[in-house]
Scaffold this motif. Sequence first.
Motif, PDB file in Angstrom:
ATOM      1  N   PHE A  58       0.739  -1.417   0.065  1.00 44.57           N
ATOM      2  CA  PHE A  58      -0.002  -0.041   0.043  1.00 44.57           C
ATOM      3  C   PHE A  58       0.910   1.388  -0.019  1.00 44.57           C
ATOM      4  CE2 PHE A  58      -3.381  -2.842   1.645  1.00 44.57           C
ATOM      5  CZ  PHE A  58      -4.128  -2.745   0.420  1.00 44.57           C
ATOM      6  N   ASN A  59       2.169   1.230   0.447  1.00 44.69           N
ATOM      7  CA  ASN A  59       2.938   2.309   0.419  1.00 44.69           C
ATOM      8  C   ASN A  59       3.340   2.552  -1.121  1.00 44.69           C
ATOM      9  OD1 ASN A  59       3.166   3.472   3.010  1.00 44.69           O
ATOM     10  ND2 ASN A  59       4.756   2.083   3.577  1.00 44.69           N
ATOM     11  N   LYS A  60       3.499   1.545  -1.504  1.00 41.28           N
ATOM     12  CA  LYS A  60       3.867   1.415  -2.981  1.00 41.28           C
ATOM     13  C   LYS A  60       2.793   2.238  -4.056  1.00 41.28           C
ATOM     14  CE  LYS A  60       4.189  -1.776  -6.963  1.00 41.28           C
ATOM     15  NZ  LYS A  60       4.420  -3.014  -7.212  1.00 41.28           N
ATOM     16  N   LEU A  61       1.460   1.327  -3.744  1.00 41.75           N
ATOM     17  CA  LEU A  61       0.293   2.040  -4.347  1.00 41.75           C
ATOM     18  C   LEU A  61      -0.071   3.402  -3.957  1.00 41.75           C
ATOM     19  CD1 LEU A  61      -2.043  -1.033  -4.126  1.00 41.75           C
ATOM     20  CD2 LEU A  61      -0.579  -0.175  -6.158  1.00 41.75           C
ATOM     21  N   GLY A  62       0.101   4.048  -2.854  1.00 38.42           N
ATOM     22  CA  GLY A  62      -0.148   5.057  -2.260  1.00 38.42           C
ATOM     23  C   GLY A  62       0.841   6.070  -3.105  1.00 38.42           C
ATOM     24  N   LYS A  63       2.032   6.025  -3.159  1.00 38.60           N
ATOM     25  CA  LYS A  63       2.907   6.656  -3.818  1.00 38.60           C
ATOM     26  C   LYS A  63       2.884   6.638  -5.603  1.00 38.60           C
ATOM     27  CE  LYS A  63       8.006   7.711  -4.139  1.00 38.60           C
ATOM     28  NZ  LYS A  63       9.385   7.227  -3.742  1.00 38.60           N
ATOM     29  N   GLN A  64       2.542   5.523  -5.957  1.00 37.57           N
ATOM     30  CA  GLN A  64       2.137   5.529  -7.388  1.00 37.57           C
ATOM     31  C   GLN A  64       0.831   6.291  -7.742  1.00 37.57           C
ATOM     32  OE1 GLN A  64       1.841   1.505  -8.677  1.00 37.57           O
ATOM     33  NE2 GLN A  64       1.142   2.107 -10.849  1.00 37.57           N
ATOM     34  N   TYR A  65      -0.001   6.285  -6.851  1.00 35.71           N
ATOM     35  CA  TYR A  65      -1.383   6.933  -7.437  1.00 35.71           C
ATOM     36  C   TYR A  65      -1.760   8.194  -6.493  1.00 35.71           C
ATOM     37  CZ  TYR A  65      -1.984   2.733  -9.877  1.00 35.71           C
ATOM     38  OH  TYR A  65      -1.822   1.816 -10.752  1.00 35.71           O
ATOM     39  N   ARG A  66      -0.748   8.888  -6.099  1.00 39.64           N
ATOM     40  CA  ARG A  66      -0.720  10.002  -5.242  1.00 39.64           C
ATOM     41  C   ARG A  66      -1.593  10.935  -6.003  1.00 39.64           C
ATOM     42  NH1 ARG A  66      -0.124  10.819   0.193  1.00 39.64           N
ATOM     43  NH2 ARG A  66       1.852  12.231   0.522  1.00 39.64           N
ATOM     44  N   GLY A  67      -2.614  11.773  -5.280  1.00 35.86           N
ATOM     45  CA  GLY A  67      -3.340  12.640  -6.073  1.00 35.86           C
ATOM     46  C   GLY A  67      -4.645  12.034  -6.540  1.00 35.86           C
ATOM     47  N   LYS A  68      -4.538  10.858  -6.876  1.00 35.47           N
ATOM     48  CA  LYS A  68      -5.833  10.000  -7.519  1.00 35.47           C
ATOM     49  C   LYS A  68      -6.466   9.272  -6.462  1.00 35.47           C
ATOM     50  CE  LYS A  68      -3.447   9.823 -11.855  1.00 35.47           C
ATOM     51  NZ  LYS A  68      -3.027   8.852 -12.887  1.00 35.47           N
ATOM     52  N   LEU A  69      -5.747   8.667  -5.645  1.00 32.86           N
ATOM     53  CA  LEU A  69      -6.345   7.632  -4.545  1.00 32.86           C
ATOM     54  C   LEU A  69      -5.780   7.857  -3.165  1.00 32.86           C
ATOM     55  CD1 LEU A  69      -6.780   4.183  -6.183  1.00 32.86           C
ATOM     56  CD2 LEU A  69      -8.744   5.762  -5.431  1.00 32.86           C
ATOM     57  N   ASN A  70      -6.478   8.169  -2.148  1.00 30.12           N
ATOM     58  CA  ASN A  70      -5.933   7.844  -0.837  1.00 30.12           C
ATOM     59  C   ASN A  70      -6.235   6.531  -0.364  1.00 30.12           C
ATOM     60  OD1 ASN A  70      -5.328  10.508  -0.015  1.00 30.12           O
ATOM     61  ND2 ASN A  70      -7.197  11.128   0.391  1.00 30.12           N
ATOM     62  N   PHE A  71      -4.982   5.986   0.450  1.00 30.23           N
ATOM     63  CA  PHE A  71      -4.890   4.591   0.878  1.00 30.23           C
ATOM     64  C   PHE A  71      -4.928   4.589   2.284  1.00 30.23           C
ATOM     65  CE2 PHE A  71      -3.720   4.014  -3.551  1.00 30.23           C
ATOM     66  CZ  PHE A  71      -4.238   2.990  -3.859  1.00 30.23           C
ATOM     67  N   ALA A  72      -5.846   3.895   2.918  1.00 29.04           N
ATOM     68  CA  ALA A  72      -5.954   3.850   4.315  1.00 29.04           C
ATOM     69  C   ALA A  72      -6.392   2.694   4.985  1.00 29.04           C
ATOM     70  CB  ALA A  72      -6.705   5.067   4.979  1.00 29.04           C
ATOM     71  N   GLY A  73      -5.670   2.193   6.272  1.00 27.08           N
ATOM     72  CA  GLY A  73      -6.118   0.909   6.870  1.00 27.08           C
ATOM     73  C   GLY A  73      -7.121   1.363   7.776  1.00 27.08           C
ATOM     74  N   LEU A  74      -8.128   0.040   8.153  1.00 23.36           N
ATOM     75  CA  LEU A  74      -9.008   0.196   8.981  1.00 23.36           C
ATOM     76  C   LEU A  74      -9.164  -0.913   9.754  1.00 23.36           C
ATOM     77  CD1 LEU A  74     -11.404   2.670   9.336  1.00 23.36           C
ATOM     78  CD2 LEU A  74     -12.755   1.016   7.996  1.00 23.36           C
ATOM     79  N   ASP A  75      -8.998  -0.826  11.271  1.00 25.25           N
ATOM     80  CA  ASP A  75      -9.107  -2.169  12.005  1.00 25.25           C
ATOM     81  C   ASP A  75     -10.346  -2.693  12.163  1.00 25.25           C
ATOM     82  OD1 ASP A  75      -8.965  -3.824  14.136  1.00 25.25           O
ATOM     83  OD2 ASP A  75      -7.729  -2.581  15.621  1.00 25.25           O
ATOM     84  N   ALA A  76     -10.463  -3.982  11.660  1.00 22.32           N
ATOM     85  CA  ALA A  76     -11.608  -4.551  11.470  1.00 22.32           C
ATOM     86  C   ALA A  76     -12.261  -4.984  12.872  1.00 22.32           C
ATOM     87  CB  ALA A  76     -11.581  -6.011  10.494  1.00 22.32           C
ATOM     88  N   SER A  77     -11.428  -5.321  13.862  1.00 22.45           N
ATOM     89  CA  SER A  77     -11.957  -5.313  15.145  1.00 22.45           C
ATOM     90  C   SER A  77     -12.696  -4.314  15.765  1.00 22.45           C
ATOM     91  CB  SER A  77     -10.871  -5.888  16.165  1.00 22.45           C
ATOM     92  OG  SER A  77     -10.025  -5.035  16.272  1.00 22.45           O
ATOM     93  N   LYS A  78     -12.429  -3.153  15.443  1.00 26.57           N
ATOM     94  CA  LYS A  78     -13.183  -1.844  15.787  1.00 26.57           C
ATOM     95  C   LYS A  78     -14.148  -1.371  14.776  1.00 26.57           C
ATOM     96  CE  LYS A  78      -9.178  -0.470  18.499  1.00 26.57           C
ATOM     97  NZ  LYS A  78      -8.083   0.824  18.658  1.00 26.57           N
ATOM     98  N   TYR A  79     -13.704  -1.302  13.550  1.00 26.20           N
ATOM     99  CA  TYR A  79     -14.606  -0.638  12.811  1.00 26.20           C
ATOM    100  C   TYR A  79     -15.005  -1.442  11.461  1.00 26.20           C
ATOM    101  CZ  TYR A  79     -11.963   3.282  15.009  1.00 26.20           C
ATOM    102  OH  TYR A  79     -11.362   3.903  15.793  1.00 26.20           O
ATOM    103  N   GLY A  80     -15.181  -2.573  11.850  1.00 17.03           N
ATOM    104  CA  GLY A  80     -15.733  -3.768  10.568  1.00 17.03           C
ATOM    105  C   GLY A  80     -17.007  -3.610  10.194  1.00 17.03           C
TER     106      GLY A  80
END
Length: 531
Positions: free
Chosen positions: A283-305
């Motif tokens: 996701f660091n790779k994709l976030g850098k590659q598609y900067r300004g087109k997509l924001n990539f972020a994680g979500l803890d499924a145990s809290k916010y599933g």
Amino acid sequence: MLFNSKLAGITALASLTLAQEQSAIAPEDSHVVKLSQDSFDSFQKENELFLAEFFAPWCGHCKTLAPHYVEAAKTLHEEYQIPIVQVDCTDNQELCMEQGIKGYPTLKVFKKNGEIVSDYQGQRSKDAIVQFMVKQSLPAVSEFTDLESLNEFLAKQKDNVIISQYFADKDSQQLNETFYNVAENLRDEYVFVNYLGDDEVKSYNISVLTPSQDPIAFEATVAEEATLKESSESLSDFIAIESKPYFGEIDGSSYELYMNADIPLAYFFYQSEEQREEYLPLFNKLGKQYRGKLNFAGLDASKYGKHAENLNLEEQFPLFAIHELESNLKFGPEQIPSEEFTEETVVELKESSIEEFVEKYLNKELSPIIKSEEIPEVQESNVIKIVGKSHDEIRFDENKDVLVKYYAPWCGHCKKMAPLYETLADIYALDEEAKEKVVIGKIDGTLNDVFGIEITGYPTLALYPAGDLSKEPIIYKGPRTLESFLQFIKENGAHGIDGAQILADNTPVEEEEEDIEEFEEDEEVPVQDEL
């Protein structure tokens, strides 16, 4: 235990009584300045910075805030010469409307003689208010003349995002003004620094410094060639994009930041920190590659599933999905149940599923996931049941004027209006031409996704005129009466069908007066009272 329970009850009662007795209006001998419609503008022009409370005397939260507000006013007046004011919205309704006040109390910060206005979002305690306002009184930009002191300051910022400016080129005054203008507006979100020394700095540069990424430079020429407003917007947009990590984290503190972004958000629901770390390089790779087109972020499924349901997806994790925030379109790939995950399938998911999915999404090769009931095989009444799958097809029918009621089953106003809406549809069904040219439909907004219209409340009535596919829906805002509905469709529909005439032509003369009188008595008055 009985004694303790009684004591607790007495204490709670005493606290409640104290809150009820506490006045929301600051005492006359306090340092809180009372402003009105007549005095507000002149006070604003005379003061560079102040905090204003817009309140109502009967408001319980205002009464709770009152002692903290009074104490904060005393400290800010005596130690910092920062004024605090109150505006009673029950006496100054027009002023409060101008300021966009929707609830009590609302606290707003006024800076630069009212040029910059923002909501106070901090805690409503004396210390929090004082600390916040003192910070507002300090320069938005920390200035340094030697690199050693600058580097010492940067080292102390830890997790803060730094917006830095190195200003050696004295001819770039436009960009310098832009930097300070943006800093004033975004001072609560970022740390702004300006290096004014000449050593080791040969050119003008604005950069975003994040804790985990290399500095990203802003193209100065964009701002230098534009107006101050345009260049400020350009720099603000740049900061909004580049200040986010390539792969961030969504939680209570960052949710709003991502929701307010102007680009789609790619979610990764993970089940453990180990799983997140496993995917981090991807996701660091994709976030850098598609900067300004997509924001990539994680979500803890145990809290916010549960948030997966809002994306029209099942709670099977890990899960990856893309959400177009502005249009509310959602896209999700094949899900792999967690029990099937092995080292091999993780690699396969990384290389073949996620990257391929992102690429197809950006190439507009994917269809969104639409929450929808099934299209009914048979319509049960003259009010056409519309679902998510049929919504666009029906409303964009080139040959028909389509009126759609967006409703919720739990909505009391919707239930009251239902018989009247059925009558409206029945009237157009009486005439063969009207049946072919007018559609009266309804859609359950809780079970179906709709796009191209913002639903702010239920019921919402929207008319889509025939043949005009590019026009925004015409939202009905009149009284909820049969006569008004018929007139609305006649005046705004492309065909100009006169429903009132159809009703008159199909109503027996001897029953007309009695029926209208009964309708007005049973239906119209309650609807007007409701509004």
